[in-house]
Motif scaffolding. Structure first.
Motif, PDB file in Angstrom:
ATOM      1  N   TYR A 170      68.784  -1.028  21.836  1.00 51.76           N
ATOM      2  CA  TYR A 170      68.760  -2.204  20.969  1.00 51.76           C
ATOM      3  C   TYR A 170      68.894  -3.473  21.800  1.00 51.76           C
ATOM      4  O   TYR A 170      69.537  -3.480  22.857  1.00 51.76           O
ATOM      5  CB  TYR A 170      69.918  -2.163  19.962  1.00 51.76           C
ATOM      6  CG  TYR A 170      70.009  -0.872  19.193  1.00 51.76           C
ATOM      7  CD1 TYR A 170      69.355  -0.717  17.969  1.00 51.76           C
ATOM      8  CD2 TYR A 170      70.736   0.207  19.701  1.00 51.76           C
ATOM      9  CE1 TYR A 170      69.434   0.467  17.265  1.00 51.76           C
ATOM     10  CE2 TYR A 170      70.811   1.401  19.004  1.00 51.76           C
ATOM     11  CZ  TYR A 170      70.157   1.529  17.786  1.00 51.76           C
ATOM     12  OH  TYR A 170      70.230   2.710  17.095  1.00 51.76           O
ATOM     13  N   PHE A 210      75.172  -4.224  13.594  1.00 55.26           N
ATOM     14  CA  PHE A 210      76.412  -3.600  14.029  1.00 55.26           C
ATOM     15  C   PHE A 210      77.563  -4.470  13.522  1.00 55.26           C
ATOM     16  O   PHE A 210      77.676  -5.637  13.910  1.00 55.26           O
ATOM     17  CB  PHE A 210      76.458  -3.505  15.549  1.00 55.26           C
ATOM     18  CG  PHE A 210      75.482  -2.531  16.145  1.00 55.26           C
ATOM     19  CD1 PHE A 210      75.882  -1.242  16.452  1.00 55.26           C
ATOM     20  CD2 PHE A 210      74.163  -2.902  16.391  1.00 55.26           C
ATOM     21  CE1 PHE A 210      74.993  -0.326  16.998  1.00 55.26           C
ATOM     22  CE2 PHE A 210      73.263  -2.005  16.935  1.00 55.26           C
ATOM     23  CZ  PHE A 210      73.672  -0.712  17.248  1.00 55.26           C
ATOM     24  N   ASN A 259      69.634   3.944   8.174  1.00 54.33           N
ATOM     25  CA  ASN A 259      69.320   3.724   9.578  1.00 54.33           C
ATOM     26  C   ASN A 259      68.750   4.961  10.265  1.00 54.33           C
ATOM     27  O   ASN A 259      68.269   4.876  11.402  1.00 54.33           O
ATOM     28  CB  ASN A 259      70.538   3.178  10.343  1.00 54.33           C
ATOM     29  CG  ASN A 259      71.725   4.121  10.341  1.00 54.33           C
ATOM     30  OD1 ASN A 259      71.580   5.332  10.397  1.00 54.33           O
ATOM     31  ND2 ASN A 259      72.938   3.557  10.291  1.00 54.33           N
ATOM     32  N   ASP A 306      67.476   4.881  20.476  1.00 50.35           N
ATOM     33  CA  ASP A 306      68.872   4.496  20.656  1.00 50.35           C
ATOM     34  C   ASP A 306      69.007   3.384  21.687  1.00 50.35           C
ATOM     35  O   ASP A 306      69.891   3.400  22.543  1.00 50.35           O
ATOM     36  CB  ASP A 306      69.737   5.693  21.058  1.00 50.35           C
ATOM     37  CG  ASP A 306      71.232   5.356  21.027  1.00 50.35           C
ATOM     38  OD1 ASP A 306      71.648   4.561  20.159  1.00 50.35           O
ATOM     39  OD2 ASP A 306      71.971   5.877  21.892  1.00 50.35           O
ATOM     40  N   GLY A 317      73.336   2.240  21.333  1.00 51.87           N
ATOM     41  CA  GLY A 317      74.212   2.025  20.188  1.00 51.87           C
ATOM     42  C   GLY A 317      75.681   2.129  20.578  1.00 51.87           C
ATOM     43  O   GLY A 317      76.513   1.314  20.151  1.00 51.87           O
ATOM     44  N   LEU A 335      77.534   0.917  13.443  1.00 54.91           N
ATOM     45  CA  LEU A 335      76.183   0.585  13.003  1.00 54.91           C
ATOM     46  C   LEU A 335      76.099   0.773  11.498  1.00 54.91           C
ATOM     47  O   LEU A 335      76.375   1.864  10.985  1.00 54.91           O
ATOM     48  CB  LEU A 335      75.162   1.485  13.699  1.00 54.91           C
ATOM     49  CG  LEU A 335      73.694   1.323  13.271  1.00 54.91           C
ATOM     50  CD1 LEU A 335      73.187  -0.080  13.570  1.00 54.91           C
ATOM     51  CD2 LEU A 335      72.825   2.372  13.969  1.00 54.91           C
TER      52      LEU A 335
END
Length: 282
Positions: free
Chosen positions: A203, A178, A167, A201, A213, A234
């Motif tokens: 999503y 996640f 990732n 960062d 995140g 994650l």
């Protein structure tokens, strides 16, 4: 990478040529990330790079469009759809009705979201279909993606997902996962969240929304069994369509499938088939 050394490699194309391309801000950000990576990213041609950049940007835009729409979140036995265009199957999937253009079926989900509800894996596939549609246009999409059926991670084989496990290399348009290992067994839909990376960062996960995140993990942690001390996290898993596969299919029997003219990216896709590829469902 120090000294401006590019790790995007294209035969006959140097870093200066890549840096002079009239890219969008998002596409430029992807290129910069790849150039600063310790990995080497090889492309068979400049067309291949441009095709991937166009697709990735359209994936992000499709994710935002789904977020801004009114589609609900629901487990399979409570899913719903616009039954004028789609037939809801007994297992909670959606089958495109005969005579309905695939492009109309996909666009309706984004335009009339209040009539739809589905879980997050289905949302990811719908986002990817929408991105392909926006990249290649209605005619090609309708020709090569007929008879659509969406449920969970069922998708047309021409979408062909690629999986990696790092990732740290994820970028705009990638699908990440996640995991919530200590989820409440009474709500298995929160065993994790599939999410599109739409920024640094940042999503989008259907059912949770647009979050960092840390915020995504915090949201899942609220779905754990009481008194759990094991956090969601994650995973390393990263998925995206096989851009080269789509590009190669698009080139069959057509003029060059991607032109970069006055800043416009034009692409085409072809061939049809189905694949059953299963990723985490929650």
């Amino acid at each position: 990478m120090p000294g401006g050394t590019t790790v995007i490699q294209i035969i006959g194309v140097d870093a200066e040529q890549i840096n002079k391309l009239p890219l969008t801000d998002m596409q430029r950000a992807i290129v910069r990330q790849r150039q600063n990576s310790p990995r080497i990213y090889r492309f068979s041609s400049l067309d291949a790079l441009l095709f991937e950049l166009a697709m990735r940007e359209n994936i992000v835009q499709a994710a935002k469009a789904l977020y801004n729409g009114d589609a609900g979140f629901a487990v399979f036995d409570r899913s719903r759809c616009n039954e004028r265009l789609w037939e809801r199957t007994p297992n909670g999937g959606f089958q495109l009705r005969p005579g309905v253009r695939p492009s109309d079926g996909i666009n309706d989900i984004f335009e009339n979201g209040r009539m739809y509800a589905f879980e997050c894996a289905t949302a990811m596939v719908l986002i990817l279909y929408k991105a392909v549609l926006e990249t290649i246009g209605k005619e090609k999409f309708d020709t090569y993606f007929p008879d659509l059926y969406v449920r969970d991670w069922h998708y047309d084989s021409d979408l062909q997902l690629v999986t990696a496990y790092d990732n740290n290399e994820a970028t705009y348009g990638d699908v990440l996962y996640f995991k919530n290992p200590d989820h409440n067994p009474e709500t298995p839909e929160w065993q994790g969240e599939n999410a599109i990376m739409i920024g640094n960062d940042l999503y989008f996960g259907h059912g949770i929304g647009i979050r960092t995140g840390e915020e995504m993990i915090a949201s899942l942690n609220r779905k754990r069994v009481p008194f759990s001390m094991q956090s969601a996290y994650l995973t390393d898993q990263v998925n995206h369509p096989s851009f080269e596969h789509l590009r190669n299919i698009a080139a069959r029997g057509t003029e060059p499938m991607l032109a970069y003219l006055q800043g416009d990216v034009i692409a085409r896709v072809g061939s049809h088939g189905y694949s059953h590829y299963f990723l985490p469902t929650a």
